[in-house]
Design a protein around this motif. Structure first.
Motif, PDB file in Angstrom:
ATOM      1  N   THR A 114      -5.232  -8.807  -1.433  1.00  0.00           N
ATOM      2  CA  THR A 114      -4.562  -8.191  -2.258  1.00  0.00           C
ATOM      3  C   THR A 114      -3.515  -9.016  -3.093  1.00  0.00           C
ATOM      4  O   THR A 114      -3.581 -10.223  -2.948  1.00  0.00           O
ATOM      5  CB  THR A 114      -3.646  -6.730  -1.830  1.00  0.00           C
ATOM      6  N   ARG A 136      -6.793  -2.808  -3.247  1.00  0.00           N
ATOM      7  CA  ARG A 136      -5.410  -2.258  -3.482  1.00  0.00           C
ATOM      8  C   ARG A 136      -4.595  -3.398  -4.276  1.00  0.00           C
ATOM      9  O   ARG A 136      -4.531  -4.469  -3.644  1.00  0.00           O
ATOM     10  CB  ARG A 136      -5.036  -2.062  -2.149  1.00  0.00           C
ATOM     11  N   GLN A 174      -6.985   0.954  -5.851  1.00  0.00           N
ATOM     12  CA  GLN A 174      -5.834   1.869  -5.357  1.00  0.00           C
ATOM     13  C   GLN A 174      -4.653   1.064  -5.730  1.00  0.00           C
ATOM     14  O   GLN A 174      -4.259  -0.193  -5.610  1.00  0.00           O
ATOM     15  CB  GLN A 174      -5.486   2.225  -3.862  1.00  0.00           C
TER      16      GLN A 174
END
Length: 345
Positions: A114, A136, A174
């Protein structure tokens, strides 16, 4: 070829082939944050001086070296890798690095890849991030008001950040919003930020300002205890404590009235050292095992001299301190001299 290059998928519950990273206090290190650059296209007032002097290219790890050292940590049991900056998306070739590191997701050696970004370039790169296994991301956003955002970032355009968040969500990423709580600049706007994030399906985390690096103002004037913020929020909202964790220092609650999740990162009012599972690698290859200490291990020198990188990492983790002792007092210097943009956000 390494085990991580193999095309076969390995179960994520596998035992690392080499000894796991455990510090002297029995804490397993499973989370590595890697700064890929000290440069940024914004100049946030709590993060940087207005006139920053950036590192020469020769001092910064190459993309190949970043891949090498990150892969070494993964081989030693790191399960979560966060890429940071400065602003990671300004680093030339950054998406290529993400693509290389994604092989560890495919192999099952890594649970999550991430990044933390200011969002200004997300509209351009969101689809590439999703294509390379990123699921994410964290986006720093301290105000929705254009004039306030511009002042806090010294010229940034909040509309570009919001467009980047739109692009990220459209690509299936996300998004979690990170906001630094500041007594004078956004304290009154915090409820609005929370509502805005939750209405978009985003988690949001509030962060206390930290005494890292010399900046152009006194942090005492801006420090806002999140204990006080929580008490204020609880005067009109219902906050339910959650046991969930995303691998970092946030303590989460559910805001019943908005239906969203809110995190608190409190390095001053309540530190999170007892469960610390993370270390930070700067873009120069310096390993910091504690955010609030001046500890440092030069892994760049080890790599460039052909030394034993595994042994150097183990030695550094063995010296990880029990905790930091952040304190903000009027007229006091920063707890550590390095800027957050150099350490990795």
């Amino acid at each position: 070829m390494t085990p991580f290059d193999a095309p076969t998928v390995i179960a994520k519950t596998r035992t690392p082939a080499r000894p796991a990273l455990v510090d002297g206090f029995g804490r397993a290190v499973t989370y590595l944050r890697v700064s890929v650059t000290d440069r940024c296209d914004l100049r946030c007032v709590y993060c940087m001086s207005e006139r920053m002097v950036f590192l020469p290219k020769a001092e910064v790890l190459s993309l190949e070296e970043l891949d090498q050292v990150a892969s070494e940590f993964i081989g030693l049991g790191v399960r979560k890798l966060r890429l940071t900056g400065g602003e990671p998306l300004v680093r030339k070739g950054f998406i290529d690095l993400v693509g290389k590191l994604s092989r560890h997701l495919t192999s099952g050696a890594l649970d999550e890849l991430t990044l933390t970004t200011n969002g200004t370039r997300l509209a351009e790169f969101a689809a590439d991030l999703a294509r390379n296994g990123v699921r994410r991301i964290n986006v720093s956003l301290d105000s929705l008001k254009p004039e306030v955002f511009s002042r806090l970032t010294r010229g940034g355009d909040v509309a570009k950040v919001i467009a980047g968040i739109d692009a990220a969500q459209a690509a299936g990423l996300q998004v979690k919003v990170n906001a630094v709580a500041m007594a004078h600049d956004n304290a009154a706007e915090i409820p609005t930020l929370i509502q805005w994030a939750h209405a978009r399906g985003c988690d949001i985390t509030l962060i206390e300002t930290m005494p890292l690096g010399e900046i152009d103002e006194d942090r005492t004037d801006q420090y806002l205890s999140l204990k006080e913020v929580r008490r204020e929020l609880e005067s009109y909202w219902t906050l339910t404590d959650l046991s969930v964790t995303t691998g970092g220092p946030s303590r989460y609650v559910n805001v019943e009235e908005t239906g969203g999740r809110l995190g608190f990162i409190t390095p001053l009012s309540h530190n999170f050292c007892e469960s610390c599972n993370r270390v930070r690698l700067t873009c120069t290859g310096t390993l910091h095992t504690c955010l609030g200490r001046e500890d440092a291990s030069d892994l760049r020198a080890v790599m460039r001299s052909g030394g034993d990188l595994t042994a150097a990492i183990h030695a550094a983790i063995g010296g990880k301190p029990k905790g930091h002792d952040f304190h903000i007092g009027r007229g006091e210097g920063p707890a550590v001299a390095r800027h957050m943009s150099t350490t990795g956000g």
